[in-house]
Design an enzyme around this catalytic site. Structure first.
Site, short mmCIF file in Angstrom:
data_model
loop_
_atom_site.label_atom_id
_atom_site.label_comp_id
_atom_site.label_asym_id
_atom_site.label_seq_id
_atom_site.Cartn_x
_atom_site.Cartn_y
_atom_site.Cartn_z
N GLU A 49 0.84 -1.20 0.00
CA GLU A 49 0.00 0.00 0.00
C GLU A 49 0.88 1.25 0.00
O GLU A 49 2.04 1.21 0.38
CB GLU A 49 -0.90 0.01 1.24
CG GLU A 49 -1.98 -1.05 1.23
CD GLU A 49 -2.92 -0.92 2.43
OE1 GLU A 49 -2.72 0.02 3.23
OE2 GLU A 49 -3.84 -1.75 2.54
N ARG A 106 -9.00 3.93 -24.63
CA ARG A 106 -9.40 2.98 -25.66
C ARG A 106 -10.46 2.00 -25.17
O ARG A 106 -11.01 1.23 -25.95
CB ARG A 106 -8.17 2.22 -26.18
CG ARG A 106 -7.26 3.09 -27.04
CD ARG A 106 -6.04 2.34 -27.53
NE ARG A 106 -5.06 2.15 -26.48
CZ ARG A 106 -3.89 1.55 -26.65
NH1 ARG A 106 -3.57 1.06 -27.84
NH2 ARG A 106 -3.04 1.43 -25.65
N GLN A 107 -10.74 2.03 -23.87
CA GLN A 107 -11.80 1.21 -23.29
C GLN A 107 -13.03 2.09 -23.08
O GLN A 107 -13.42 2.39 -21.96
CB GLN A 107 -11.32 0.58 -21.98
CG GLN A 107 -10.10 -0.31 -22.17
CD GLN A 107 -9.70 -1.01 -20.90
OE1 GLN A 107 -10.53 -1.61 -20.22
NE2 GLN A 107 -8.42 -0.94 -20.55
N HIS A 139 -8.27 9.64 -27.63
CA HIS A 139 -8.49 8.56 -28.59
C HIS A 139 -9.88 8.63 -29.21
O HIS A 139 -10.03 8.48 -30.42
CB HIS A 139 -8.29 7.21 -27.89
CG HIS A 139 -8.48 6.04 -28.81
ND1 HIS A 139 -7.59 5.76 -29.84
CD2 HIS A 139 -9.46 5.10 -28.87
CE1 HIS A 139 -8.01 4.68 -30.48
NE2 HIS A 139 -9.14 4.27 -29.92
N LYS A 209 -8.35 -2.34 -42.09
CA LYS A 209 -7.66 -3.41 -41.36
C LYS A 209 -8.53 -4.66 -41.25
O LYS A 209 -9.73 -4.57 -41.01
CB LYS A 209 -7.31 -2.94 -39.94
CG LYS A 209 -6.30 -1.82 -39.89
CD LYS A 209 -5.83 -1.54 -38.47
CE LYS A 209 -6.90 -0.91 -37.62
NZ LYS A 209 -6.36 -0.42 -36.32
N ARG A 211 -8.44 -8.10 -38.87
CA ARG A 211 -7.78 -8.60 -37.66
C ARG A 211 -8.01 -10.09 -37.47
O ARG A 211 -9.04 -10.64 -37.87
CB ARG A 211 -8.32 -7.87 -36.42
CG ARG A 211 -7.95 -6.39 -36.34
CD ARG A 211 -8.45 -5.80 -35.03
NE ARG A 211 -8.15 -4.38 -34.91
CZ ARG A 211 -7.02 -3.89 -34.40
NH1 ARG A 211 -6.08 -4.71 -33.96
NH2 ARG A 211 -6.83 -2.59 -34.32
N ASP A 239 1.37 2.15 -30.52
CA ASP A 239 1.37 1.10 -29.50
C ASP A 239 2.39 0.04 -29.91
O ASP A 239 3.58 0.26 -29.83
CB ASP A 239 -0.04 0.53 -29.35
CG ASP A 239 -0.20 -0.32 -28.10
OD1 ASP A 239 0.83 -0.73 -27.51
OD2 ASP A 239 -1.33 -0.60 -27.69
N THR A 240 1.96 -1.10 -30.39
CA THR A 240 2.91 -2.12 -30.83
C THR A 240 3.58 -1.72 -32.14
O THR A 240 4.70 -2.14 -32.43
CB THR A 240 2.22 -3.48 -31.03
OG1 THR A 240 1.24 -3.36 -32.08
CG2 THR A 240 1.54 -3.93 -29.75
N THR A 243 0.09 -2.21 -36.81
CA THR A 243 -0.77 -1.61 -37.83
C THR A 243 0.02 -0.66 -38.71
O THR A 243 -0.13 -0.65 -39.94
CB THR A 243 -1.93 -0.86 -37.16
OG1 THR A 243 -2.74 -1.79 -36.43
CG2 THR A 243 -2.79 -0.16 -38.21
#
Length: 325
Positions: A49, A106-107, A139, A209, A211, A239-240, A243
């Site tokens: 904590e 993004r969520q 986003h 795209k 996927r 990000d990665t 894309t």
């Protein structure tokens, strides 16, 4: 006017960015209010904590908390809330939150059964404490409506356009703006319109795209004419990079002359090696990154945030940031 206090974690990776924003505010000629930079102290207990302490008095002062977006998402979220709690019990005049990069953005929807919409959770909790929130290139701009307080979503495109016209005029010749997916179409269209205000005509193309998994893009199909053109891929997040690489290869296969890219927030979760094939990779400094690659260039948003914070604390319009730019 009340004293303005910029609050930040001095041990965060992107503290230099925050210091530069503070310096912009401190050195602004029109400033007629006292300003100070105040740190945070994080005490970690043996069971894991922790607690947050603001290191100086902020009573009856306008607080601007600039949160370091380099922290891992769980740490970022809990430190954000604990700092807001600490500020709210310190009797400030008001609490303003600056999120250079807004995590969990993004969520933003319920894409399957029995899942949380974490962008809404973030909005609900921050809205309990803060008076106003600021970020850049969110986003999904619709996330602003999740908050029950004013939310300013800044745009980095004017800064990028000025950067390109001053340092990379060759990119503007025979230019096509490329959105790597159909969802980013409005972002690309906005960029084309801003270029036109600068007297630069450009065309637009899209990537479609397909996927095979959440983070696994099988291929990108280019919609639009890019043969013999300079292509600038526009996105909000690196990000990665999967894309982007597939879009780059698709553009080259379709006859593109050169391929450049810009994204505001550089996560680079798989490293930067896969970006080496592009002619130029541009990214802002909302996140701290140390680049060894010669083809990656940082476009600073320090002045954008500095001016936006200044206008917020003195009550001026933010839309003036984009007039005739």
């Amino acid at each position: 006017m009340e004293e303005v206090v910029v609050i930040a974690d001095s041990h965060g990776k992107n503290y230099e960015f925050i210091q530069k924003v503070y310096s912009y505010l401190r050195d602004k000629e029109e400033r007629n209010f006292p300003i100070n930079l105040v740190g945070l102290e994080k005490t970690i207990f043996k069971d894991g904590e922790f607690k947050i302490k603001i290191l100086e008095n902020v009573r009856r002062k306008k607080c601007v908390f600039i949160h370091d977006s380099n922290k891992n998402p769980c740490e970022w979220f809990t430190e954000l809330l604990f700092t807001l709690e600490a500020m709210s019990f310190s009797s400030p005049a008001e609490i303003n939150v600056v999120l250079p990069y807004t995590k969990y953005a993004r969520q933003d929807r319920k894409d399957e059964s029995r899942v949380s919409v974490n962008a809404k959770v973030l909005a609900d909790t921050v809205s309990l404490y803060a008076k106003r929130v600021m970020t850049v290139d969110l986003h999904n701009p619709a996330i602003q409506s999740f908050f029950s307080i004013p939310f300013d979503n800044l745009y980095s495109f004017p800064v990028l356009i000025n950067h390109i016209t001053e340092k990379h005029e060759d990119i503007l010749e025979n230019l096509v703006i490329v959105s790597p997916d159909l969802g980013g179409g409005k972002r690309a269209e906005s960029f084309v319109k801003r270029l036109l205000k600068k007297g630069v005509k450009s065309e637009i193309a899209f990537g479609h795209k397909t996927r095979v998994g959440e983070d696994n893009v099988e291929k990108v199909i280019i919609v639009g004419d890019v043969k013999g053109k300079n292509c600038l891929i526009i996105d909000d997040i690196y990000d990665t990079g999967n894309t982007l690489v597939k879009a780059y290869r698709a553009l080259i296969d379709n006859g593109a002359r050169k391929v450049y890219s810009y994204a505001t927030h550089g996560l680079f979760t798989d490293g930067i090696e896969k970006f080496n094939d592009l002619d130029e990779v541009m990214v802002s400094d909302t996140l701290y990154n140390h680049f060894s690659s010669k083809n990656i260039e940082v476009v600073s948003l320090v002045n954008l945030f500095g001016e936006a914070v200044y206008r917020t604390v003195v009550g001026e319009s933010l839309s003036g940031l984009y007039d005739d730019k």
